[in-house]
Design a protein around this motif. Structure first.
Motif, PDB file in Angstrom:
ATOM      1  N   ARG A 288       0.922  -1.072   0.187  1.00  0.00           N
ATOM      2  CA  ARG A 288       0.090   0.234  -0.410  1.00  0.00           C
ATOM      3  C   ARG A 288       0.958   1.460  -0.178  1.00  0.00           C
ATOM      4  NH1 ARG A 288      -4.513   0.784  -1.418  1.00  0.00           N
ATOM      5  NH2 ARG A 288      -5.161   2.479   0.213  1.00  0.00           N
ATOM      6  N   LEU A 291       2.366   2.093  -4.192  1.00  0.00           N
ATOM      7  CA  LEU A 291       1.675   1.468  -5.136  1.00  0.00           C
ATOM      8  C   LEU A 291       2.188   2.100  -6.739  1.00  0.00           C
ATOM      9  CD1 LEU A 291      -1.936   2.910  -4.078  1.00  0.00           C
ATOM     10  CD2 LEU A 291      -0.552   0.392  -4.157  1.00  0.00           C
ATOM     11  N   LYS A 292       3.585   2.322  -6.633  1.00  0.00           N
ATOM     12  CA  LYS A 292       3.723   2.991  -8.100  1.00  0.00           C
ATOM     13  C   LYS A 292       5.719   2.591  -8.015  1.00  0.00           C
ATOM     14  CE  LYS A 292       0.919   6.426  -9.114  1.00  0.00           C
ATOM     15  NZ  LYS A 292       0.066   5.671  -9.988  1.00  0.00           N
ATOM     16  N   PRO A 317      -5.610  -3.565  -3.519  1.00  0.00           N
ATOM     17  CA  PRO A 317      -4.517  -2.325  -2.984  1.00  0.00           C
ATOM     18  C   PRO A 317      -3.870  -1.791  -3.881  1.00  0.00           C
ATOM     19  CG  PRO A 317      -3.440  -4.894  -3.926  1.00  0.00           C
ATOM     20  CD  PRO A 317      -4.790  -5.121  -3.629  1.00  0.00           C
ATOM     21  N   GLY A 318      -4.664  -1.543  -5.072  1.00  0.00           N
ATOM     22  CA  GLY A 318      -4.712  -0.425  -5.940  1.00  0.00           C
ATOM     23  C   GLY A 318      -3.856   0.134  -6.824  1.00  0.00           C
ATOM     24  N   ILE A 319      -3.283  -1.528  -7.530  1.00  0.00           N
ATOM     25  CA  ILE A 319      -2.071  -1.776  -8.706  1.00  0.00           C
ATOM     26  C   ILE A 319      -1.997  -3.758  -8.512  1.00  0.00           C
ATOM     27  CG2 ILE A 319      -0.281  -2.966  -6.171  1.00  0.00           C
ATOM     28  CD1 ILE A 319       1.640  -1.793  -7.460  1.00  0.00           C
ATOM     29  N   HIS A 345       3.933  -0.893 -13.237  1.00  0.00           N
ATOM     30  CA  HIS A 345       3.763  -1.007 -11.952  1.00  0.00           C
ATOM     31  C   HIS A 345       3.221  -2.175 -11.871  1.00  0.00           C
ATOM     32  CE1 HIS A 345       5.215   3.418 -11.758  1.00  0.00           C
ATOM     33  NE2 HIS A 345       4.152   4.128 -12.374  1.00  0.00           N
TER      34      HIS A 345
END
Length: 815
Positions: A288, A291-292, A317-319, A345
């Motif tokens: 978290r 993420l990049k 998690p956003g990735i 990513h």
């Protein structure tokens, strides 16, 4: 005169032959010059560019087209020795370009020998994993694009038959050991007698116990006279391994052996002390927070990879998340590696399948959630980042029990690593979310159980017990961190001392008090008491609380052994349950014992006052009594089998058709039978009694049958009287008889011929239902009995015997 005969096309043919000859001669001159340059090559001179090497034109053009210009350290030293035909042991850091160090010599040596498809297999390249074999094959295609060699990729997961059809025409093969051995055993077209080069990438992994038998079988198929090259980041030096491969005076090329570290200098390496139960929380918090980034996460087993991937995918998690392990199909594994290589990513959860040789571009982080099995595996794992002098970072999660041993192993391999601490404020816990998901999704819970078992197995099979100690891990907490309600049961979790602990209780039971208290055995017994005892399910069953809080009807029951239940007796569990009296108050019911037990209690009190032994009388079957005056008699109450001798003979009852119970006919006692007289006399008496009983039963049956016939006859006469009374009433009225259909004409013979038949039909009882026809002028309040009588009368229809009768009936109907 005819012109002289000349051969057609003689001039052009000579010209064509001269061109081919010149081309062949030019090629031979080029190869001779190239071989001479190779012999003159100085091995001590450090070369910097590929153009400084004596390479053929196709190879040089392929390197230039693939943008390979400068040489790395391992390439500069290894290619020079390989071009001269020497056996090589190449060792270099991860990401240092070992692939080109053996591909360029393979192409050059076959080119100088003018290898064609008719010469068969010339070079064999072995890789431990499919992904690494695919990667080597792709580099070979780029570099060797201008050569005329045929190359093939032989890995599992593809059609064996399609590979068999093409293998006979291949000059270079890139393969995995298992699949190659299968072709060597089954493919007739594959000839290895002319093999020139054998190459092993990640040689230490191929030569270890996992591939030992396979590699030995492959080497048996290959000729002894060949060039062999072994490359790895952690090269083997075992004499046995080298002897198995028939290496002849190998050149050990270790360019980084004198370096300060075994890993690239651009790699930042850290470790953090993370208890086993918090590893997933720390991993989630890390993902978290980055993420990049492009991250590779290593776990011990494929089941762990799948569980972590599925659970984190639900948490979003956003990735992008991906997973790679050995149980996946080949097409899926290839798609995942390609997709992750092209991603900017992403997070890849992987096993050690991805630890060796794979070149993922621009990996930022390598996270090792589970401790690697040894320092070599650690070096290969972190080698997925900081490749070709790029910057990379790696983090190792260590349980407190693993810290000391693992740091010692890394220090021996010259691996610089620093300790970091995790900020507690930024750490997020996903334990409750995982428990919720496992509760709702049984499949995820099943994956969690398999992940737990596979992790424990991976720890159990490790050889280095200084690092991996299963007894020091808190497995219950780890199971809870996976969202499981409890730790799954594992057979081998007790360890190697199972037999000793199994026999310890037997040894203690056979020791005397003096032996147990004095000496080492007594001390061992005290230590045994201090330890937490193993509680069986029977112990837990007898420790249940509120066992004596029973319903009133329960006190009237008896035990299986025939004794009365003493509901007033207090057990240890009942006494312990008093501590919860303020939480839930329950009125306790005490049943009054029977008279015998009361007497036994009074006698017990008297005996105890006199100092004698306590006695108790137990009623077994209502007739026999058992006096309990010793411990042996008390044990009898617990055995049904031993109590049978104190009980009387049981009687068995059977029930007849009417539900009356009587005893089963059994053999009579012989003495009682003789006391009643002679057998012949008893037989005659029995026959006489049975004959008289049969005669009486026959008379009763006949009387019953006679009575039934009498009742039947009376019912028939009553019916006839009622019918006669109904006919008399009809005659007095003078009307048309009830039951006949109303017709406007007179039926011939209806008055005389049918009267007898009507009476006969009326007197005869009929079982079938008869249809009645009512008169149009009949009264609505008619007697139903009369209606029934009229219906019976209509059954007698006029009979048509001759043609004249039929004509008469027809003329009457026509009017």
């Amino acid at each position: 005169m005819a012109p002289p005969r000349t051969s057609r096309g003689k001039g052009p043919k000579q010209k064509h032959d001269s061109g081919r000859t010149l081309k062949r001669k030019r090629g031979e001159d080029e190869i001779t010059t190239l071989a001479q340059k190779v012999e003159e090559l100085d091995l001590k001179t450090a070369l910097k560019n590929f153009s400084d090497l004596p390479l053929s034109d196709p190879t040089a053009r392929g390197l230039t087209a693939s943008h390979f210009k400068t040489l790395t350290d391992i390439q500069s030293r290894a290619i020079s020795h390989a071009l001269k035909g020497r056996d090589i042991l190449g060792a270099a850091k991860t990401g240092s370009g070992k692939t080109l160090a053996f591909l360029v010599p393979v192409l050059e040596n076959l080119y100088r020998r003018q290898w064609t498809e008719y010469d068969g297999l010339g070079a064999l390249i072995l890789a431990p994993t499919r992904e690494l074999a695919i990667q080597i094959f792709e580099v070979l295609r780029k570099v060797g694009r201008y050569h005329a060699f045929s190359a093939g990729l032989v890995i599992g997961g593809k059609s064996l038959r399609e590979e068999q059809e093409r293998l006979g025409r291949m000059n270079i093969l890139v393969c995995t050991p298992g699949r190659m051995l299968q072709h060597l055993d089954q493919t007739a077209m594959l000839e290895t007698n002319n093999l020139q080069l054998l190459v092993m990438d990640e040689a230490d992994r191929i030569l270890d116990m996992g591939f030992q038998k396979t590699v030995d079988a492959i080497v048996d198929h290959l000729p002894k006279e060949r060039q062999t090259m072994l490359f790895s980041a952690t090269q083997t030096k075992k004499v046995g391994d080298l002897a198995r491969l028939s290496l002849q005076d190998p050149e050990y090329v270790a360019v980084h052996e004198t370096a300060a570290a075994a890993t690239p200098s651009t790699l930042q390496q850290h470790y953090t002390i993370t208890p086993l139960a918090t590893k997933l929380d720390v991993l989630w918090s890390f993902i978290r927070s980055n993420l990049k980034s492009k991250t590779v996460v290593f776990l011990s087993s494929g089941k762990q990879v799948r569980f972590v991937y599925e659970s984190f995918r639900h948490l979003q998690p956003g990735i992008p998340l991906m997973h790679l392990h050995g149980k996946q199909k080949q097409g899926g594994r290839l798609d995942i590696t390609t997709k992750f290589s092209q991603s900017q990513h992403a997070v890849l959860f992987a096993t050690d399948v991805a630890a060796r040789g794979l070149d993922f571009p621009a990996v930022d982080w390598v996270i090792q959630v589970d401790c690697p099995e040894d320092s070599d595996t650690y070096i290969h794992r972190v080698g997925r980042t900081a490749r070709y002098e790029r910057v990379g970072r790696a983090v190792l999660f260590l349980d407190p029990s693993e810290e000391k041993g693992m740091l010692k192993r890394l220090e021996q391999k010259k691996v610089p690593i620093e300790k970091i601490n995790i900020k507690a404020a930024k750490q997020q816990s996903i334990k409750n979310q995982l428990q919720n998901m496992c509760f709702k999704d049984p499949e995820l819970k099943y994956l969690g159980q398999k992940a737990f078992i596979s992790y424990v197995k991976s720890i159990y099979v490790q050889k280095d017990k200084e690092i991996f100690n299963l007894k020091e891990l808190k497995l219950e907490d780890y199971a809870a961190s996976l969202g499981l309600p409890g730790a799954p049961r594992i057979k081998f979790i007790k360890g190697d001392d199972t037999k000793e602990r199994k026999n310890a209780s037997w040894k203690m039971a056979h020791l005397t008090d003096s032996e147990a208290e004095s000496g080492e055995e007594g001390a061992a017994k005290k230590d045994k008491k201090d330890e937490k005892e193993v509680r069986t399910r029977y112990d837990r069953m007898f420790e249940r609380r509120n066992q004596d809080v029973l319903a009133g009807h329960y006190s009237k029951l008896i035990n299986d052994d025939g004794t009365m239940i003493d509901s007033g007796a207090k057990t240890a569990a009942g006494e312990d349950a008093d501590e919860d009296a303020d939480f839930l108050s329950v009125k306790r019911v005490f049943a009054i014992g029977d008279e015998n037990l009361g007497k036994a209690d009074s006698s017990d009190s008297e005996a105890s006052s006199d100092g004698e032994k306590d006695t108790k009388v137990v009623q077994l079957d209502g007739k026999n009594e058992l006096i309990i005056d010793s411990k042996r008699r008390e044990k009898l109450l617990k055995s049904k089998k031993k109590l049978l001798k104190f009980k009387g003979k049981g009687t068995r009852l059977v029930y007849d058709d009417e539900g009356n119970a009587h005893e089963v006919y059994e053999m009579e006692d012989e003495e009682g039978f003789k006391a009643r007289g002679d057998a012949d006399t008893q037989r005659e008496r029995f026959l006489a009694e049975e004959t008289e009983r049969t005669r009486r039963a026959d008379l009763e049956d006949k009387e019953v049958a006679r009575e039934k016939r009498r009742e039947k006859k009376e019912k028939r006469k009553a019916r006839e009287r009622a019918l006669a009374a109904g006919e008399a009433e009809d005659d007095e009225e003078g009307g048309v008889p009830h039951g006949l259909p109303f017709v406007p004409f007179e039926i011939p013979g209806s008055d005389s011929g049918s009267e007898a038949e009507e009476k006969e039909e009326a007197s005869r009882p009929s079982k079938k239902q008869r249809v009645t026809f009512a008169e149009p002028n009949s009264d609505s309040e008619e007697d139903p009995r009369q209606k029934r009588t009229k219906g019976k009368k209509t059954a007698a229809q006029p009979q048509i015997e001759t043609l004249a009768d039929l004509e008469e009936l027809a003329s009457g109907l026509l009017g």
